[in-house]
Design a protein around this motif. Structure first.
Motif, PDB file in Angstrom:
ATOM      1  N   GLY A  73       0.788  -1.232   0.000  1.00 33.92           N
ATOM      2  CA  GLY A  73       0.000   0.000   0.000  1.00 33.92           C
ATOM      3  C   GLY A  73       0.817   1.276   0.000  1.00 33.92           C
ATOM      4  N   GLY A  74       2.056   1.225  -0.434  1.00 35.66           N
ATOM      5  CA  GLY A  74       2.873   2.428  -0.492  1.00 35.66           C
ATOM      6  C   GLY A  74       3.718   2.668   0.748  1.00 35.66           C
ATOM      7  N   THR A  75       3.731   1.711   1.676  1.00 38.01           N
ATOM      8  CA  THR A  75       4.504   1.863   2.908  1.00 38.01           C
ATOM      9  C   THR A  75       5.927   1.335   2.778  1.00 38.01           C
ATOM     10  N   LEU A  76       6.193   0.566   1.762  1.00 39.29           N
ATOM     11  CA  LEU A  76       7.484  -0.105   1.608  1.00 39.29           C
ATOM     12  C   LEU A  76       8.612   0.905   1.413  1.00 39.29           C
ATOM     13  N   ARG A  77       9.699   0.758   2.176  1.00 40.43           N
ATOM     14  CA  ARG A  77      10.843   1.665   2.096  1.00 40.43           C
ATOM     15  C   ARG A  77      12.156   0.948   1.814  1.00 40.43           C
ATOM     16  N   SER A  78      12.230  -0.346   2.126  1.00 44.48           N
ATOM     17  CA  SER A  78      13.490  -1.060   1.976  1.00 44.48           C
ATOM     18  C   SER A  78      13.230  -2.485   1.494  1.00 44.48           C
ATOM     19  N   LEU A 100      11.099   3.777  -2.651  1.00 44.22           N
ATOM     20  CA  LEU A 100      12.046   3.087  -1.783  1.00 44.22           C
ATOM     21  C   LEU A 100      13.250   3.943  -1.436  1.00 44.22           C
ATOM     22  N   GLU A 101      13.802   3.686  -0.254  1.00 43.16           N
ATOM     23  CA  GLU A 101      15.025   4.342   0.184  1.00 43.16           C
ATOM     24  C   GLU A 101      16.232   3.430   0.019  1.00 43.16           C
TER      25      GLU A 101
END
Length: 180
Positions: A73-78, A100-101
């Motif tokens: 839902g768009g929360t993924l960062r890594s 993503l970071e």
């Protein structure tokens, strides 16, 4: 991670039972397949994951990775899909569709310049200037760390894409002045 006897069946049960996970590390659980990724994609957790570490899973494919990432839902960062030798361009593009970071795509023998160039452009497009046909939902230019070690399909041709896109806010280590 490193649970070498962990099976798809156990992971599917865990995906149904766990409701509030934001971090998942199944790295080096070599028996896992796309069935595990599908179970997590269908779980309540899929929309709230912030970190996915799925490195050294020799049986997962582009289809499973794409299905799992499409459900976020768009929360993924890594994400880490390091040493997942069956992954290639479609997985790279699925990764790029998130803001993503940190991304680790190390050890992908089938990763090529075209897919990575597109991913870099998507991640480095904070103003969404690329046409919608150029990418699905577009990254927001937050990429801070990109690891590509041991990727024999990449050539010097990728260096142009790397230099044209800012990764993070500061100058990249090793990048020429004015390019980062």
């Amino acid at each position: 991670s490193g649970c070498t006897a962990l099976s798809d069946g156990v992971c599917r049960a865990l995906a149904k039972a766990a409701k509030r996970l934001t971090y998942l590390d199944l790295s080096r659980c070599g028996l896992l397949t796309d069935r595990t990724l599908r179970a997590w994609a269908q779980s309540a957790n899929a929309r709230q994951f912030r970190t996915l570490k799925l490195a050294e899973l020799p049986k997962i494919t582009d289809m499973g990775v794409t299905e799992l990432l499409e459900m976020n839902g768009g929360t993924l960062r890594s994400v880490s899909f390091a040493e997942c030798a069956r992954l290639s361009g479609p997985s790279c593009l699925a990764v790029a569709s998130h803001s993503l970071e940190d991304v680790d795509l190390s050890g992908w023998p089938r990763l090529d310049d075209d897919a990575l160039s597109t991913m870099i452009a998507m991640c480095g497009d904070p103003d969404h200037k690329l046409k919608a046909s150029d990418h699905r939902s577009g990254g927001k230019g937050q990429l801070k760390s990109l690891v590509l070690r041991d990727s024999p399909g990449l050539t010097d041709g990728i260096s142009r894409a790397l230099l044209e896109v800012k990764v993070g806010q500061g100058r990249q280590e090793g990048a020429p002045e004015g390019h980062g």
